[in-house]
Design an enzyme around this catalytic site. Structure first.
Site, PDB file in Angstrom:
ATOM      1  N   SER A 142       0.869  -1.185   0.000  1.00 46.62           N
ATOM      2  CA  SER A 142       0.000   0.000   0.000  1.00 46.62           C
ATOM      3  C   SER A 142       0.904   1.233   0.000  1.00 46.62           C
ATOM      4  O   SER A 142       2.116   1.106   0.214  1.00 46.62           O
ATOM      5  CB  SER A 142      -0.833  -0.029   1.290  1.00 46.62           C
ATOM      6  OG  SER A 142      -1.484   1.208   1.510  1.00 46.62           O
ATOM      7  N   TYR A 155      -2.252  -1.505  10.371  1.00 47.61           N
ATOM      8  CA  TYR A 155      -2.299  -1.680   8.906  1.00 47.61           C
ATOM      9  C   TYR A 155      -0.944  -1.285   8.295  1.00 47.61           C
ATOM     10  O   TYR A 155      -0.396  -2.014   7.468  1.00 47.61           O
ATOM     11  CB  TYR A 155      -3.428  -0.813   8.326  1.00 47.61           C
ATOM     12  CG  TYR A 155      -3.638  -0.968   6.833  1.00 47.61           C
ATOM     13  CD1 TYR A 155      -4.343  -2.059   6.329  1.00 47.61           C
ATOM     14  CD2 TYR A 155      -3.137  -0.041   5.931  1.00 47.61           C
ATOM     15  CE1 TYR A 155      -4.548  -2.201   4.956  1.00 47.61           C
ATOM     16  CE2 TYR A 155      -3.333  -0.179   4.561  1.00 47.61           C
ATOM     17  CZ  TYR A 155      -4.043  -1.256   4.080  1.00 47.61           C
ATOM     18  OH  TYR A 155      -4.234  -1.401   2.717  1.00 47.61           O
TER      19      TYR A 155
HETATM   20  N1  NAD Z   1      -8.692   0.107  -1.506  1.00 44.07           N
HETATM   21  C1  NAD Z   1      -7.571   0.790  -1.253  1.00 44.07           C
HETATM   22  O1  NAD Z   1      -7.584   2.034  -1.195  1.00 44.07           O
HETATM   23  C2  NAD Z   1      -6.253   0.065  -1.045  1.00 44.07           C
HETATM   24  C3  NAD Z   1      -5.102   0.854  -0.923  1.00 44.07           C
HETATM   25  C4  NAD Z   1      -3.882   0.227  -0.708  1.00 44.07           C
HETATM   26  C5  NAD Z   1      -3.811  -1.160  -0.649  1.00 44.07           C
HETATM   27  N2  NAD Z   1      -4.932  -1.904  -0.780  1.00 44.07           N
HETATM   28  C6  NAD Z   1      -4.812  -3.364  -0.672  1.00 44.07           C
HETATM   29  O2  NAD Z   1      -5.422  -3.986  -1.778  1.00 44.07           O
HETATM   30  C7  NAD Z   1      -5.868  -5.295  -1.399  1.00 44.07           C
HETATM   31  C8  NAD Z   1      -7.304  -5.490  -1.846  1.00 44.07           C
HETATM   32  O3  NAD Z   1      -8.140  -4.612  -1.112  1.00 44.07           O
HETATM   33  P1  NAD Z   1      -9.510  -3.999  -1.670  1.00 44.07           P
HETATM   34  O4  NAD Z   1      -9.391  -2.542  -1.573  1.00 44.07           O
HETATM   35  O5  NAD Z   1      -9.875  -4.624  -2.957  1.00 44.07           O
HETATM   36  O6  NAD Z   1     -10.501  -4.442  -0.479  1.00 44.07           O
HETATM   37  P2  NAD Z   1     -11.869  -5.276  -0.478  1.00 44.07           P
HETATM   38  O7  NAD Z   1     -12.353  -5.251   0.939  1.00 44.07           O
HETATM   39  O8  NAD Z   1     -12.785  -4.804  -1.534  1.00 44.07           O
HETATM   40  O9  NAD Z   1     -11.354  -6.744  -0.864  1.00 44.07           O
HETATM   41  C9  NAD Z   1     -10.564  -7.513   0.016  1.00 44.07           C
HETATM   42  C10 NAD Z   1     -10.933  -8.973  -0.139  1.00 44.07           C
HETATM   43  O10 NAD Z   1     -10.123  -9.742   0.782  1.00 44.07           O
HETATM   44  C11 NAD Z   1     -10.979 -10.744   1.339  1.00 44.07           C
HETATM   45  N3  NAD Z   1     -10.476 -11.235   2.625  1.00 44.07           N
HETATM   46  C12 NAD Z   1     -10.508 -10.597   3.824  1.00 44.07           C
HETATM   47  N4  NAD Z   1     -10.027 -11.405   4.777  1.00 44.07           N
HETATM   48  C13 NAD Z   1      -9.683 -12.579   4.177  1.00 44.07           C
HETATM   49  C14 NAD Z   1      -9.125 -13.799   4.629  1.00 44.07           C
HETATM   50  N5  NAD Z   1      -8.841 -13.999   5.931  1.00 44.07           N
HETATM   51  N6  NAD Z   1      -8.890 -14.775   3.734  1.00 44.07           N
HETATM   52  C15 NAD Z   1      -9.200 -14.596   2.422  1.00 44.07           C
HETATM   53  N7  NAD Z   1      -9.730 -13.471   1.923  1.00 44.07           N
HETATM   54  C16 NAD Z   1      -9.968 -12.473   2.798  1.00 44.07           C
HETATM   55  C17 NAD Z   1     -12.333 -10.043   1.501  1.00 44.07           C
HETATM   56  O11 NAD Z   1     -13.386 -10.973   1.669  1.00 44.07           O
HETATM   57  C18 NAD Z   1     -12.412  -9.245   0.211  1.00 44.07           C
HETATM   58  O12 NAD Z   1     -13.021  -9.987  -0.817  1.00 44.07           O
HETATM   59  C19 NAD Z   1      -5.663  -5.377   0.115  1.00 44.07           C
HETATM   60  O13 NAD Z   1      -4.475  -6.075   0.405  1.00 44.07           O
HETATM   61  C20 NAD Z   1      -5.541  -3.932   0.530  1.00 44.07           C
HETATM   62  O14 NAD Z   1      -4.817  -3.765   1.736  1.00 44.07           O
HETATM   63  C21 NAD Z   1      -6.163  -1.309  -0.978  1.00 44.07           C
END
Ligand code: NAD
Length: 279
Positions: A142, A155
């Protein structure tokens, strides 16, 4: 990995957000998929959506914080598809609380998913990826693996850990068939804020609903589809570091040029009244 058509990708966290859009875009480019998530219903929706592209799709209910479940996922993905060439460790969650007040249960929960989930994914798939002529590992960090903000310390700790792990893995595998990328998204419009555990925001009077709305309406400027396309372009170009969104590029540059000033600015929380006026 220039050519994705006919390859097999294993993606965790594929039931929502960036993971779902990675599955959709990879399928459109002819990549077969093994998709995994803890959310069975969301995963089924993703599998139905991507199977319309005519690629082979298998769906696996997996809690990435459970080592044996991730190893079982690797075995099943490889036996179903005859091999995996691309692994994307994407599953992740958030937690809003100060480092002073966070419980060890909550800290271990987020570490288990965001950090150990990535480690288990890499170690479970590595023996299989080694057998391929060409393979690629992608781990989601991130911008909070580059700089930090208050009340998101757990986080940030997980995402700095993912970065350290991934950059070292990239060095260690440099003479092998496996390329490694660390992804640093900025704000991406997904359900991540709503799905996380919430106790206290940096402005303590804000509710979970207000924080989620601020994230979605103000901070998250990039769509999940655009984020997925940027990541896939990075994979095609074998980039070890993939920044996602204009905000991510800006924070990365500011951290390099003004590391102390950025840390000070990022600790500043605008007054609640001003924040509410942005909703
Ligand atoms: N959205 C943002 O702004 C952002 C920014 C930086 C990094 N990220 C990273 O991107 C990645 C995806 O996030 P997103 O924004 O699509 O979020 P999201 O919540 O839409 O998707 C995350 C997915 O991970 C799954 N998940 C959660 N716990 C789990 C577990 N124990 N086992 C298996 N699956 C599990 C959830 O069910 C969900 O489908 C993450 O690693 C997040 O930290 C997101």
């Amino acid at each position: 990995m220039k050519e994705l058509k006919g390859r097999v990708a294993a993606i965790t966290g594929a039931a929502s957000g960036i993971g779902r859009m990675l599955a959709k875009n990879l399928a459109e480019q002819g990549c077969h998929l093994a998709v995994a998530d803890i959310d069975e219903a969301g995963l089924r929706e993703t599998a139905d959506m991507v199977s319309r592209s005519g690629v082979r799709v298998s769906a696996h209910t997996v809690d990435v914080s459970r080592q044996y479940q991730v190893y079982r996922f690797a075995e099943k993905a490889v036996s179903t598809h005859g091999g995996v060439q691309l692994l994307i460790n994407n599953a992740g969650v958030t937690l809003s609380e100060t480092l002073e007040d966070v419980t060890f249960d909550d800290f271990e929960w987020i570490m288990g998913i965001n950090f150990w989930g990535v480690v288990y994914g890499c170690k479970a798939f590595l023996p299989h990826l080694r057998k391929e002529p060409e393979a690629h590992i992608v781990n989601l960090s991130s911008v909070f693996g580059i700089f930090t903000v208050p009340n998101n310390g757990t986080y940030c700790a997980t995402k700095f850990a993912v970065r350290g792990f991934t950059e070292t893995l990239c060095q260690e595998l440099r003479h092998t068939n496996i390329r490694v990328s660390c992804v640093h998204p900025g704000g991406i419009r997904t359900n991540i804020a709503r799905n996380g555990r919430f106790y206290k925001a940096a402005e303590p009077s804000l509710t979970r609903e207000e924080v989620s709305a601020l994230f979605e309406n103000v901070l998250a400027r990039t769509s999940a589809d655009k984020a997925a396309r940027t990541i896939i372009e990075g994979i095609r170009k074998n980039r070890p570091r993939i920044m996602v969104g204009p905000d991510a590029h800006a924070y990365d540059m500011l951290k390099r040029l003004f590391p102390v000033t950025l840390q000070r600015l990022a600790a500043f929380t605008p007054p609640a009244r001003w924040l509410r006026s942005r909703l």
